[in-house]
Design an enzyme around this catalytic site. Structure first.
Site, PDB file in Angstrom:
ATOM      1  N   ASP A   1      72.970  49.925  54.491  1.00  0.00           N
ATOM      2  CA  ASP A   1      72.943  48.691  55.275  1.00  0.00           C
ATOM      3  C   ASP A   1      72.944  49.028  56.767  1.00  0.00           C
ATOM      4  O   ASP A   1      73.493  50.046  57.187  1.00  0.00           O
ATOM      5  CB  ASP A   1      74.159  47.832  54.922  1.00  0.00           C
ATOM      6  CG  ASP A   1      73.948  46.375  55.279  1.00  0.00           C
ATOM      7  OD1 ASP A   1      72.831  46.004  55.692  1.00  0.00           O
ATOM      8  OD2 ASP A   1      74.922  45.597  55.161  1.00  0.00           O
TER       9      ASP A   1
ATOM     10  N   ARG B   1      69.689  46.205  62.093  1.00  0.00           N
ATOM     11  CA  ARG B   1      70.574  45.996  63.244  1.00  0.00           C
ATOM     12  C   ARG B   1      70.531  47.198  64.184  1.00  0.00           C
ATOM     13  O   ARG B   1      70.528  47.046  65.408  1.00  0.00           O
ATOM     14  CB  ARG B   1      72.002  45.737  62.771  1.00  0.00           C
ATOM     15  CG  ARG B   1      72.232  44.316  62.246  1.00  0.00           C
ATOM     16  CD  ARG B   1      73.616  44.160  61.675  1.00  0.00           C
ATOM     17  NE  ARG B   1      73.737  44.776  60.352  1.00  0.00           N
ATOM     18  CZ  ARG B   1      74.888  45.024  59.750  1.00  0.00           C
ATOM     19  NH1 ARG B   1      76.029  44.761  60.370  1.00  0.00           N
ATOM     20  NH2 ARG B   1      74.907  45.558  58.548  1.00  0.00           N
ATOM     21  N   TRP B   2      70.481  48.406  63.609  1.00  0.00           N
ATOM     22  CA  TRP B   2      70.390  49.624  64.413  1.00  0.00           C
ATOM     23  C   TRP B   2      69.144  49.582  65.290  1.00  0.00           C
ATOM     24  O   TRP B   2      69.186  49.915  66.493  1.00  0.00           O
ATOM     25  CB  TRP B   2      70.354  50.834  63.485  1.00  0.00           C
ATOM     26  CG  TRP B   2      70.308  52.161  64.173  1.00  0.00           C
ATOM     27  CD1 TRP B   2      71.359  52.948  64.540  1.00  0.00           C
ATOM     28  CD2 TRP B   2      69.111  52.880  64.565  1.00  0.00           C
ATOM     29  NE1 TRP B   2      70.919  54.107  65.136  1.00  0.00           N
ATOM     30  CE2 TRP B   2      69.539  54.087  65.160  1.00  0.00           C
ATOM     31  CE3 TRP B   2      67.748  52.615  64.461  1.00  0.00           C
ATOM     32  CZ2 TRP B   2      68.645  55.027  65.657  1.00  0.00           C
ATOM     33  CZ3 TRP B   2      66.856  53.554  64.961  1.00  0.00           C
ATOM     34  CH2 TRP B   2      67.306  54.739  65.553  1.00  0.00           C
TER      35      TRP B   2
ATOM     36  N   HIS C   1      64.498  51.826  59.301  1.00  0.00           N
ATOM     37  CA  HIS C   1      64.215  52.347  57.963  1.00  0.00           C
ATOM     38  C   HIS C   1      63.583  53.742  58.052  1.00  0.00           C
ATOM     39  O   HIS C   1      63.931  54.639  57.281  1.00  0.00           O
ATOM     40  CB  HIS C   1      63.261  51.410  57.223  1.00  0.00           C
ATOM     41  CG  HIS C   1      63.776  50.013  57.054  1.00  0.00           C
ATOM     42  ND1 HIS C   1      64.968  49.727  56.436  1.00  0.00           N
ATOM     43  CD2 HIS C   1      63.244  48.808  57.433  1.00  0.00           C
ATOM     44  CE1 HIS C   1      65.154  48.409  56.427  1.00  0.00           C
ATOM     45  NE2 HIS C   1      64.130  47.848  57.027  1.00  0.00           N
TER      46      HIS C   1
ATOM     47  N   ASN D   1      64.875  41.607  48.555  1.00  0.00           N
ATOM     48  CA  ASN D   1      64.217  42.066  49.787  1.00  0.00           C
ATOM     49  C   ASN D   1      62.765  41.632  49.896  1.00  0.00           C
ATOM     50  O   ASN D   1      62.190  41.633  50.996  1.00  0.00           O
ATOM     51  CB  ASN D   1      64.301  43.591  49.906  1.00  0.00           C
ATOM     52  CG  ASN D   1      65.679  44.092  50.253  1.00  0.00           C
ATOM     53  OD1 ASN D   1      66.009  45.254  50.013  1.00  0.00           O
ATOM     54  ND2 ASN D   1      66.537  43.239  50.800  1.00  0.00           N
ATOM     55  N   TRP D   2      62.141  41.263  48.773  1.00  0.00           N
ATOM     56  CA  TRP D   2      60.754  40.790  48.826  1.00  0.00           C
ATOM     57  C   TRP D   2      60.633  39.522  49.666  1.00  0.00           C
ATOM     58  O   TRP D   2      59.534  39.179  50.127  1.00  0.00           O
ATOM     59  CB  TRP D   2      60.233  40.507  47.423  1.00  0.00           C
ATOM     60  CG  TRP D   2      60.220  41.691  46.512  1.00  0.00           C
ATOM     61  CD1 TRP D   2      61.102  41.965  45.498  1.00  0.00           C
ATOM     62  CD2 TRP D   2      59.293  42.786  46.517  1.00  0.00           C
ATOM     63  NE1 TRP D   2      60.773  43.155  44.878  1.00  0.00           N
ATOM     64  CE2 TRP D   2      59.669  43.682  45.483  1.00  0.00           C
ATOM     65  CE3 TRP D   2      58.168  43.091  47.302  1.00  0.00           C
ATOM     66  CZ2 TRP D   2      58.973  44.860  45.214  1.00  0.00           C
ATOM     67  CZ3 TRP D   2      57.470  44.269  47.040  1.00  0.00           C
ATOM     68  CH2 TRP D   2      57.871  45.130  46.008  1.00  0.00           C
TER      69      TRP D   2
ATOM     70  N   ARG E   1      61.844  38.971  52.561  1.00  0.00           N
ATOM     71  CA  ARG E   1      61.865  39.239  53.996  1.00  0.00           C
ATOM     72  C   ARG E   1      60.497  38.971  54.622  1.00  0.00           C
ATOM     73  O   ARG E   1      59.522  38.693  53.927  1.00  0.00           O
ATOM     74  CB  ARG E   1      62.299  40.689  54.251  1.00  0.00           C
ATOM     75  CG  ARG E   1      63.764  40.932  53.936  1.00  0.00           C
ATOM     76  CD  ARG E   1      64.179  42.354  54.259  1.00  0.00           C
ATOM     77  NE  ARG E   1      65.611  42.536  54.086  1.00  0.00           N
ATOM     78  CZ  ARG E   1      66.247  43.686  54.274  1.00  0.00           C
ATOM     79  NH1 ARG E   1      65.557  44.768  54.628  1.00  0.00           N
ATOM     80  NH2 ARG E   1      67.553  43.772  54.108  1.00  0.00           N
TER      81      ARG E   1
END
Length: 225
Positions: free
Chosen positions: A13, A17-18, A30, A62-63, A65
């Site tokens: 996770d 945000r990173w 990612h 996640n699909w 998104r």
């Protein structure tokens, strides 16, 4: 070296945000994980005596998104399978994939199958990638298989789960500060120790893995006794 968890599972996770905190496209979070974080973690875990590492890379949700992010992730999966997982193979890592892989594009599904077959006899460590994985979805798929089996018990159901042949995780780490499992390994996590660091997955170094193992070693596991 005493009391090393044999299976560490990670909810990866904080990638987006990173990236956002650094003014980067979300896919760069990612990409940092796939290109700079995973291989050193797996190598270090193997040196510490860990036998299995599971990484939740793509959930059944996640699909939903943003379309561009999903397309970017599919390109990233193709890159990882072709280049990064080949490097793992060269280092003796066995690769397994869990989840409903049928939802992926045909070329990704075939490439996944090829890597799993190619690495099946490797013994350094097993790296398990949870792809299109959800805990409830896994249990529902197992029950569908079970419908033709008249005998129902824990052992039978466990043998039909995606993780058949993989020991339950002793330690589950969720990066990014959130303190929930979100359906990750629902059946398998019954007695897992949980660790919720605030740093993001792109900041996960081998040193931080050592810290997590030390935390695990400090706990007393009673298994309900």
């Amino acid at each position: 070296m005493n009391n090393i968890p044999q299976h560490i599972a990670i909810i990866m996770d904080g990638n987006r945000r990173w990236a956002r905190e650094r003014g980067l496209p979300v896919i760069e979070g990612h990409r940092r994980v796939t290109d700079e974080i995973l291989e050193p973690l797996i190598e270090h875990a193997a040196k510490r005596g860990v036998k299995f590492m599971t990484f939740w890379a793509w959930s059944t949700e996640n699909w939903e998104r943003d379309k561009k992010e999903v397309e970017g992730m599919m390109r990233l999966f193709r890159h990882v399978i072709k280049d990064r997982w080949q490097r793992l193979h060269e280092k003796g890592v066995r690769v397994r994939a869990i989840g409903d892989l049928s939802k992926f594009p045909v070329d990704i599904k075939r490439a996944l199958d090829d890597v799993v077959e190619q690495t099946k006899n490797n013994t350094t460590i097993t790296a398990v990638f949870a792809l299109n994985y959800g805990g409830r979805d896994e249990i529902v798929r197992a029950i569908r298989k079970l419908l033709s089996n008249s005998e129902l018990n824990e052992e039978t159901l466990a043998s039909l789960l995606d993780t058949s042949g993989i020991p339950d995780p002793e330690l589950i780490i969720r990066t990014g500060g959130e303190q929930r499992l979100s359906g990750f390994l629902l059946w398998q996590s019954e007695y897992s120790e949980l660790y919720f660091p605030t740093w993001y997955m792109p900041d996960f170094t081998p040193e931080k893995l050592d810290e997590a193992i030390e935390e695990f070693q400090s706990r007393k596991r009673r298994f309900g006794k």
